[in-house]
Design a protein around this motif. Structure first.
Motif, short mmCIF file in Angstrom:
data_model
loop_
_atom_site.label_atom_id
_atom_site.label_comp_id
_atom_site.label_asym_id
_atom_site.label_seq_id
_atom_site.Cartn_x
_atom_site.Cartn_y
_atom_site.Cartn_z
N ASP A 100 -8.97 -12.33 -0.92
CA ASP A 100 -9.19 -11.22 0.00
C ASP A 100 -8.09 -11.19 1.06
N LEU A 101 -7.67 -12.36 1.54
CA LEU A 101 -6.58 -12.43 2.52
C LEU A 101 -5.30 -11.84 1.94
N ILE A 102 -4.99 -12.19 0.70
CA ILE A 102 -3.79 -11.65 0.05
C ILE A 102 -3.87 -10.14 -0.08
N ALA A 103 -5.00 -9.66 -0.58
CA ALA A 103 -5.14 -8.24 -0.88
C ALA A 103 -5.31 -7.36 0.36
N SER A 104 -6.08 -7.83 1.34
CA SER A 104 -6.46 -6.98 2.47
C SER A 104 -5.55 -7.11 3.68
N GLU A 105 -4.87 -8.25 3.82
CA GLU A 105 -4.07 -8.47 5.02
C GLU A 105 -2.59 -8.69 4.72
N TRP A 106 -2.29 -9.64 3.83
CA TRP A 106 -0.88 -9.97 3.62
C TRP A 106 -0.12 -8.88 2.88
N LEU A 107 -0.65 -8.41 1.76
CA LEU A 107 0.05 -7.39 0.99
C LEU A 107 0.28 -6.09 1.78
N PRO A 108 -0.73 -5.57 2.49
CA PRO A 108 -0.47 -4.37 3.28
C PRO A 108 0.66 -4.55 4.28
N ARG A 109 0.71 -5.71 4.96
CA ARG A 109 1.79 -5.96 5.92
C ARG A 109 3.13 -6.02 5.20
N SER A 113 6.27 -3.38 5.73
CA SER A 113 7.56 -3.86 6.23
C SER A 113 8.73 -3.29 5.44
N GLY A 114 8.42 -2.51 4.41
CA GLY A 114 9.47 -1.90 3.61
C GLY A 114 9.96 -2.77 2.47
N SER A 115 9.19 -3.79 2.12
CA SER A 115 9.57 -4.66 1.01
C SER A 115 9.58 -3.88 -0.30
N ILE A 143 -0.97 -3.79 -5.28
CA ILE A 143 0.36 -3.23 -5.09
C ILE A 143 0.34 -1.76 -5.49
N GLY A 144 -0.32 -1.45 -6.60
CA GLY A 144 -0.42 -0.06 -7.04
C GLY A 144 -1.17 0.82 -6.07
N MET A 145 -2.13 0.25 -5.35
CA MET A 145 -2.92 1.02 -4.39
C MET A 145 -2.16 1.24 -3.08
N LEU A 146 -1.22 0.34 -2.79
CA LEU A 146 -0.57 0.37 -1.48
C LEU A 146 0.78 1.06 -1.46
N SER A 147 1.39 1.22 -2.62
CA SER A 147 2.76 1.75 -2.62
C SER A 147 2.99 2.67 -3.79
N ASP A 148 3.71 3.77 -3.51
CA ASP A 148 4.12 4.68 -4.57
C ASP A 148 5.42 4.21 -5.23
N ALA A 149 6.14 3.33 -4.53
CA ALA A 149 7.41 2.82 -5.06
C ALA A 149 7.15 1.81 -6.17
N ARG A 150 8.12 1.65 -7.04
CA ARG A 150 8.01 0.66 -8.10
C ARG A 150 8.28 -0.72 -7.51
N VAL A 151 7.24 -1.51 -7.38
CA VAL A 151 7.37 -2.89 -6.90
C VAL A 151 7.00 -3.81 -8.04
N TYR A 152 7.96 -4.49 -8.57
CA TYR A 152 7.70 -5.40 -9.67
C TYR A 152 7.22 -6.75 -9.13
N PHE A 153 6.39 -7.42 -9.91
CA PHE A 153 5.97 -8.75 -9.49
C PHE A 153 5.89 -9.66 -10.71
N GLY A 154 5.99 -10.94 -10.42
CA GLY A 154 5.81 -11.95 -11.46
C GLY A 154 5.17 -13.17 -10.86
N VAL A 155 4.43 -13.90 -11.67
CA VAL A 155 3.77 -15.13 -11.23
C VAL A 155 4.30 -16.27 -12.10
N THR A 156 4.86 -17.29 -11.46
CA THR A 156 5.23 -18.51 -12.16
C THR A 156 4.08 -19.50 -12.01
N ALA A 157 3.59 -20.01 -13.13
CA ALA A 157 2.45 -20.92 -13.13
C ALA A 157 2.90 -22.28 -13.67
N THR A 158 2.71 -23.33 -12.89
CA THR A 158 3.18 -24.66 -13.31
C THR A 158 2.08 -25.69 -13.27
N ASP A 159 2.21 -26.68 -14.14
CA ASP A 159 1.27 -27.80 -14.19
C ASP A 159 1.96 -28.94 -14.93
#
Length: 290
Positions: A100-109, A113-115, A143-159
């Motif tokens: 929820d912190l990621i989705a509701s607070e961090w991502l909107p900021r 910020s123009g990222s 990301i799709g809900m917050l921005s009309d611009a194309r913002v690509y993302f990727g997740v690196t998962a390690t173990d």
């Protein structure tokens, strides 16, 4: 917990492990992985080592310990043993306040910020992938809900566990995990395969890359300038001084404005000159100062 108990009658024929022998095995695990096994968890370590000894035909701890140091076959066997000695219990959306912190607070900021361009997240100690896919679901949807611009993302998962990573790459999970995913996310990101299993959809699986990595090597991590580091239920297995070293190294991998998310209560009194604590009652996170 990924632990093959094996046949107890066969295991009982193996020698007991005295305190000195336990200390030697615990030291080996800590030196190679950073994971600390306190004396209270001696039965866990003994059961795991004995179980693997039975499978490999070893009857003495000394012989098995020596064979683990042979090159190159010892390295291959060590990989198998580590899988028995590391905890793989994980869930989708395991700690909702953090997501929820990621989705509701961090991502909107971040979006305000123009990222633009690419957003890169790291799931540390991803186990069988549920955490990494949860991150991908949350990022993709919001990301799709917050921005009309194309913002690509990727997740690196390690173990450190190759078998756990193999499960993650497949994106195939048992049915009993299905309801861990909220209904609106299930509709968008997973498909029911049969009565016993479901699978993360290919489009989302392509957003997550799985790789074997030992957190002890974080100072030499190839990942740089990350937007988000998610490291929950990992540091609790390390000694307190080692935790601070790892946190300092993780802080150095964040972009300005990037966020480090930890498990609630995993660290106390941690401070870093480049990080600011995120004010949140239920989640533990730090922002990299701009």
């Amino acid at each position: 917990m990924a632990l093959a108990i094996g046949n107890w009658s066969a295991l009982s024929a193996l020698p007991g492990m005295d305190d000195a022998e336990f200390a030697r095995w615990a030291d080996l695990l800590e030196r190679r992985t950073g994971v600390v096994v306190p004396p209270a968890r001696k039965p866990f370590l003994v059961t795991a080592v004995r179980g693997r000894m039975r499978e490999t035909g070893h009857s003495r701890f000394d012989d098995y310990y020596r064979d683990l140091h042979k090159v190159p076959e010892g390295a291959i066997e060590w990989t198998t043993l580590v899988d028995r000695l590391t905890v793989h219990e994980t869930h989708f959306f395991r700690h909702p306040p953090s997501f929820d912190l990621i989705a509701s607070e961090w991502l909107p900021r971040l979006m305000q910020s123009g990222s633009e361009g690419a957003l890169h997240a790291w799931s540390v100690g991803c186990s069988t992938g549920e955490e990494a896919y949860t991150l991908a679901m949350v990022l993709d949807r919001h990301i799709g809900m917050l921005s009309d611009a194309r913002v690509y993302f990727g997740v690196t998962a390690t173990d450190v566990s190759q078998p756990a990573l193999a499960v993650g790459r497949s994106g195939l999970y048992p049915r009993n995990k299905f309801n861990e995913i909220p209904a609106d996310y299930r509709e968008r990101y997973v498909d029911e395969i049969d009565a016993d299993s479901f699978q993360v959809r290919e489009a989302l699986r392509k957003r997550v890359g799985f790789a074997q990595f030992n957190l002890l090597d974080v100072a030499r991590a190839p990942l740089k300038r990350l937007d988000l580091i998610f490291c929950q239920n990992v540091l609790i297995y390390f000694a307190r001084d080692r935790r601070r070293e790892l946190l300092t190294a993780l802080a150095g991998l964040l972009k300005p404005g990037g966020m480090l998310v930890l498990g609630a209560g995993e660290v106390t009194s941690f401070a870093h000159p480049a990080l600011s604590r995120v004010p949140h009652r239920q989640a533990l996170a730090f922002l990299r100062n701009r």
